[in-house]
Motif scaffolding. Structure first.
Motif, PDB file in Angstrom:
ATOM      1  N   UNK A  17      -0.899   7.360  12.297  1.00 33.87           N
ATOM      2  CA  UNK A  17      -2.226   7.802  11.846  1.00 33.87           C
ATOM      3  C   UNK A  17      -2.247   9.263  11.432  1.00 33.87           C
ATOM      4  N   UNK A  18      -1.056   9.867  11.279  1.00 34.58           N
ATOM      5  CA  UNK A  18      -0.972  11.260  10.874  1.00 34.58           C
ATOM      6  C   UNK A  18      -0.161  11.460   9.596  1.00 34.58           C
ATOM      7  N   UNK A  19       0.334  10.373   9.021  1.00 37.52           N
ATOM      8  CA  UNK A  19       1.136  10.516   7.812  1.00 37.52           C
ATOM      9  C   UNK A  19       0.907   9.336   6.881  1.00 37.52           C
ATOM     10  N   UNK A  20       0.865   9.640   5.594  1.00 35.74           N
ATOM     11  CA  UNK A  20       0.779   8.595   4.578  1.00 35.74           C
ATOM     12  C   UNK A  20       1.409   9.126   3.296  1.00 35.74           C
ATOM     13  N   UNK A  21       2.118   8.250   2.581  1.00 37.05           N
ATOM     14  CA  UNK A  21       2.737   8.606   1.310  1.00 37.05           C
ATOM     15  C   UNK A  21       2.213   7.689   0.215  1.00 37.05           C
ATOM     16  N   UNK A  22       1.744   8.311  -0.857  1.00 34.50           N
ATOM     17  CA  UNK A  22       1.303   7.572  -2.034  1.00 34.50           C
ATOM     18  C   UNK A  22       2.387   7.680  -3.116  1.00 34.50           C
ATOM     19  N   UNK A  23       2.602   6.613  -3.867  1.00 40.85           N
ATOM     20  CA  UNK A  23       3.551   6.604  -4.979  1.00 40.85           C
ATOM     21  C   UNK A  23       2.800   6.292  -6.263  1.00 40.85           C
ATOM     22  N   UNK A  24       3.071   7.074  -7.292  1.00 38.61           N
ATOM     23  CA  UNK A  24       2.404   6.839  -8.566  1.00 38.61           C
ATOM     24  C   UNK A  24       2.795   5.462  -9.119  1.00 38.61           C
ATOM     25  N   UNK A  25       1.812   4.724  -9.533  1.00 46.63           N
ATOM     26  CA  UNK A  25       2.033   3.385 -10.074  1.00 46.63           C
ATOM     27  C   UNK A  25       2.731   3.496 -11.432  1.00 46.63           C
ATOM     28  N   UNK A  26       3.971   3.016 -11.555  1.00 52.69           N
ATOM     29  CA  UNK A  26       4.671   3.139 -12.845  1.00 52.69           C
ATOM     30  C   UNK A  26       3.994   2.352 -13.961  1.00 52.69           C
ATOM     31  N   UNK A  27       3.157   1.403 -13.590  1.00 52.98           N
ATOM     32  CA  UNK A  27       2.459   0.583 -14.585  1.00 52.98           C
ATOM     33  C   UNK A  27       1.004   1.004 -14.763  1.00 52.98           C
ATOM     34  N   UNK A  45      -2.373   5.672  -8.086  1.00 52.10           N
ATOM     35  CA  UNK A  45      -1.383   5.629  -7.011  1.00 52.10           C
ATOM     36  C   UNK A  45      -1.488   4.365  -6.169  1.00 52.10           C
ATOM     37  N   UNK A  46      -0.367   4.066  -5.506  1.00 54.62           N
ATOM     38  CA  UNK A  46      -0.248   2.984  -4.538  1.00 54.62           C
ATOM     39  C   UNK A  46       0.190   3.591  -3.214  1.00 54.62           C
ATOM     40  N   UNK A  47      -0.020   2.871  -2.134  1.00 48.55           N
ATOM     41  CA  UNK A  47       0.469   3.330  -0.834  1.00 48.55           C
ATOM     42  C   UNK A  47       1.923   2.904  -0.700  1.00 48.55           C
ATOM     43  N   UNK A  48       2.801   3.888  -0.547  1.00 44.31           N
ATOM     44  CA  UNK A  48       4.229   3.574  -0.396  1.00 44.31           C
ATOM     45  C   UNK A  48       4.600   3.364   1.068  1.00 44.31           C
ATOM     46  N   UNK A  49       4.021   4.165   1.963  1.00 45.86           N
ATOM     47  CA  UNK A  49       4.367   4.015   3.365  1.00 45.86           C
ATOM     48  C   UNK A  49       3.475   4.849   4.250  1.00 45.86           C
ATOM     49  N   UNK A  50       3.372   4.442   5.478  1.00 47.42           N
ATOM     50  CA  UNK A  50       2.608   5.194   6.478  1.00 47.42           C
ATOM     51  C   UNK A  50       3.290   4.985   7.830  1.00 47.42           C
TER      52      UNK A  50
END
Length: 608
Positions: free
Chosen positions: A213-223, A205-210
């Motif tokens: 300090x109470x939220x973070x979204x990870x996105x699966x690395x397509x590569x 995974x990569x960090x997509x957005x935050x």
């Protein structure tokens, strides 16, 4: 002399899965690989302030190590101790166990496209073994003496002394890029100052957005290069994973019930028994699930032996007698828990009954330095089931305290100098007051002045790392097979290391000796004998007040989620969901929700 290189290794016997295996039994390789997962608090942390999970300073983003940092090899969750190819595609272990040589898969890549090389592996080890990293990692890899680059894709780890689990410990090494922390001017920040810079991922995974300090979204690395490896097939099926952190469990649960989160792992028996109700349970959107588990955690109220009042084992024994577990389980926990009697509960490594011949062979040389009770039957924690009672236990506790020089006078339990026994019980979980307050009341009957201090999670972690507490509830996560964590948790050398897991401050040559016996065991029989002997010494030394454990996972989830039919033998509940669950295909979601709603309607009609 070296052995032949193998794609997988096992601490004892042979790995379960053959070289040509396609996936782990507990993974579903055909599960949909799309959708998203909305998760709540991953751990006790209610906020985070760091993107570097390897430091002692700061609160790391939830599950960032698991999602963004792959290890050299992957442990299976249905064996005692075996590893399979991940970044490394084979390993050659010296016959005398003094070294292990790993070959890096030429296809392995960081998220920036750079190949993962032996030099990157060495950099990762050298960094985690340095003072810049948390002592937890220093201790985890302390068996490794050095890492030597043989060529671009080959690295050898030499061990300080032969141990059967040393090659697997090397295989657990998380890998990160030397370019992480590189500034525009070409200079790299010192590792312990890299906290806000997103990692260059070696994981899925990569960090997509935050947002804060109470939220973070990870996105699966397509590569992600390893997606189709057997050790990864059926794993990491969510395209996005979002964590929303809440300050308290009540808000967290209400958010789940409202449909704002997809899943919640429940650790409160009361909540599980009474609060998992409402329209979304009735209409089939939400469901409760209980899943079997393997070895149990050791949860207990630690006593910090760096404090003089806890250094006498009779005092510590007395404090264990003041916990009325049976009343709590009956009145507050709906009978859902079981009492903890071992540091290796529900495991073949825990002691039971009388010590066997192999245990005695290890314990006999320690006579005089271990409690004499270890040579008798294993201690069962005192109950309060009639004809026994808390009052009877407190009478025994009073006598033990008197033997240790503590007597009740002038309204308090005092030592020979007249100093009263005062205990602060620290915690950061609001729900724990239900356990702590009755315990404090029992201590008050002994004349002990106890009070609870509830603090936020960040301050709690800081005080825990620096051993600034009298007592606190702590959970030692279970392991499938005991190993190097024994040194971190109970070894004398770790007692003075800030941030170590020896929170109790154990300094015992006998404990060190038994840990050494466990780590040098050459077969499972010897390992079991060593851990059982160690278990006896730890339990009869009364380093903590044993509490309780749940026999399995309690997970609330949306019925739009699916999970493999086979549950692993031993797993971290949150990571099982994150790593192996998946979002069902839309057709399957609609069908199951309709069926659940019809079932709920039928049940309601029948009840009326």
């Amino acid at each position: 002399m070296a052995a032949l290189a193998k794609p997988s290794i096992s601490q004892y016997d042979q790995p379960k899965y053959p070289a040509d295996f396609t996936h782990f039994d507990y993974a579903n390789p055909d599960a949909p690989a799309n959708g998203s997962l909305s998760f709540e608090n991953f751990s006790e942390l209610q906020t985070y302030d760091s993107l570097n999970p390897f430091l002692v300073r700061g609160a790391p983003a939830p599950d960032i190590q698991n999602l963004m940092f792959d290890t050299l090899m992957q442990r299976s969750w249905d064996e005692l101790a075996s590893e399979y190819p991940l970044i490394a595609d084979d390993v050659e272990v010296a016959q005398d166990l003094t070294s292990a040589t790993f070959h890096i898969n030429p296809a392995a890549r960081f998220s920036n496209g750079d190949p993962i090389t032996a030099a990157d592996v060495k950099y990762s080890f050298d960094t985690l073994a340095s003072p810049q990293a948390s002592p937890l990692f220093n201790a985890q890899f302390s068996i490794i003496k050095s890492a030597t680059v043989i060529d671009k894709t080959t690295i050898r780890f030499d061990f300080k002394h032969p141990e059967r689990d040393a090659p697997l410990i090397a295989g657990d090494l998380p890998i990160f890029s030397p370019k992480w922390g590189m500034q525009p001017n070409g200079k790299r920040l010192p590792f312990d100052q890299i906290s806000s810079m997103p990692p260059i991922s070696s994981g899925a995974y990569l960090i997509e957005g935050r947002k804060n300090d109470k939220q973070i979204t990870y996105r699966r690395n397509p590569d992600y290069w390893a997606a189709n490896l057997p050790s990864r097939r059926g794993m990491f099926r969510f395209e996005r994973i979002t964590f929303n952190l809440y300050r308290d469990h009540y808000t967290q649960l209400e958010a789940f019930k409202a449909g704002d989160a997809d899943v919640i792992v429940e650790y409160s028996a009361t909540q599980w028994a009474r609060k998992y109700v409402g329209k979304n349970f009735d209409n089939g959107l939400l469901k409760k699930g209980e899943f079997a588990d393997g070895p149990a955690q050791m949860q207990g109220m630690l006593m910090n032996m760096r404090k003089p009042m806890f250094q006498d084992p009779r005092v510590r024994h007395a404090l264990t007698l003041a916990l009325d577990y049976d009343w709590m389980n009956r009145m507050m926990f709906y009978g859902q828990y079981r009492r903890t009697n071992s540091y290796f509960e529900a495991s073949p490594f825990g002691a039971t009954g009388m010590p066997g011949p192999k245990e005695l062979a290890l314990l006999d040389p320690l006579r005089g330095s271990v409690p004499p009770e270890v040579f008798g039957p294993m201690l069962k924690q005192p109950d309060t089931i009639p004809p026994n009672s808390l009052r009877g236990n407190l009478r025994v506790a009073r006598d033990l305290l008197a033997q240790a020089g503590w007597h009740y006078r002038d309204g308090a339990l005092r030592d020979a100098n007249g100093t009263p026994m005062t205990i602060e019980i620290m915690d950061d979980q609001p729900g724990m007051d239900r356990l702590i307050l009755p315990y404090m009341q029992a201590l008050g009957m002994l004349g002990i002045q106890a009070h609870m201090r509830e603090i936020d999670s960040a301050l709690y972690e800081k005080r825990l790392d620096n051993f600034e507490y009298d007592m606190t509830t702590f959970i030692y996560p279970p392991v499938t097979i005991p190993g190097a964590e024994l040194t971190r948790r109970f070894g004398s050398a770790a007692a003075s290391d800030v941030g170590s897991e020896n929170y109790m401050g154990i300094r015992s040559k006998a404990v060190d000796s038994l840990i050494h016996s466990a780590l040098s065991a050459t077969n499972l029989d010897d390992l079991e004998a060593a851990t059982r002997a160690l278990d006896r010494v730890l339990i009869y030394s009364f380093y903590l007040v044993p509490e309780y454990y749940a026999p399995g996972a309690r997970i609330g989830y949306k019925t739009t989620l699916g999970f493999p039919k086979i549950v692993p033998n031993s797993y971290l509940y949150e990571d099982w969901v994150i790593n192996y669950w998946y979002a069902k295909a839309p057709g399957a979601q609609a069908t199951q929700t309709t069926q659940a709603a019809q079932s709920a309607g039928s049940t309601t009609a029948a009840a009326h």
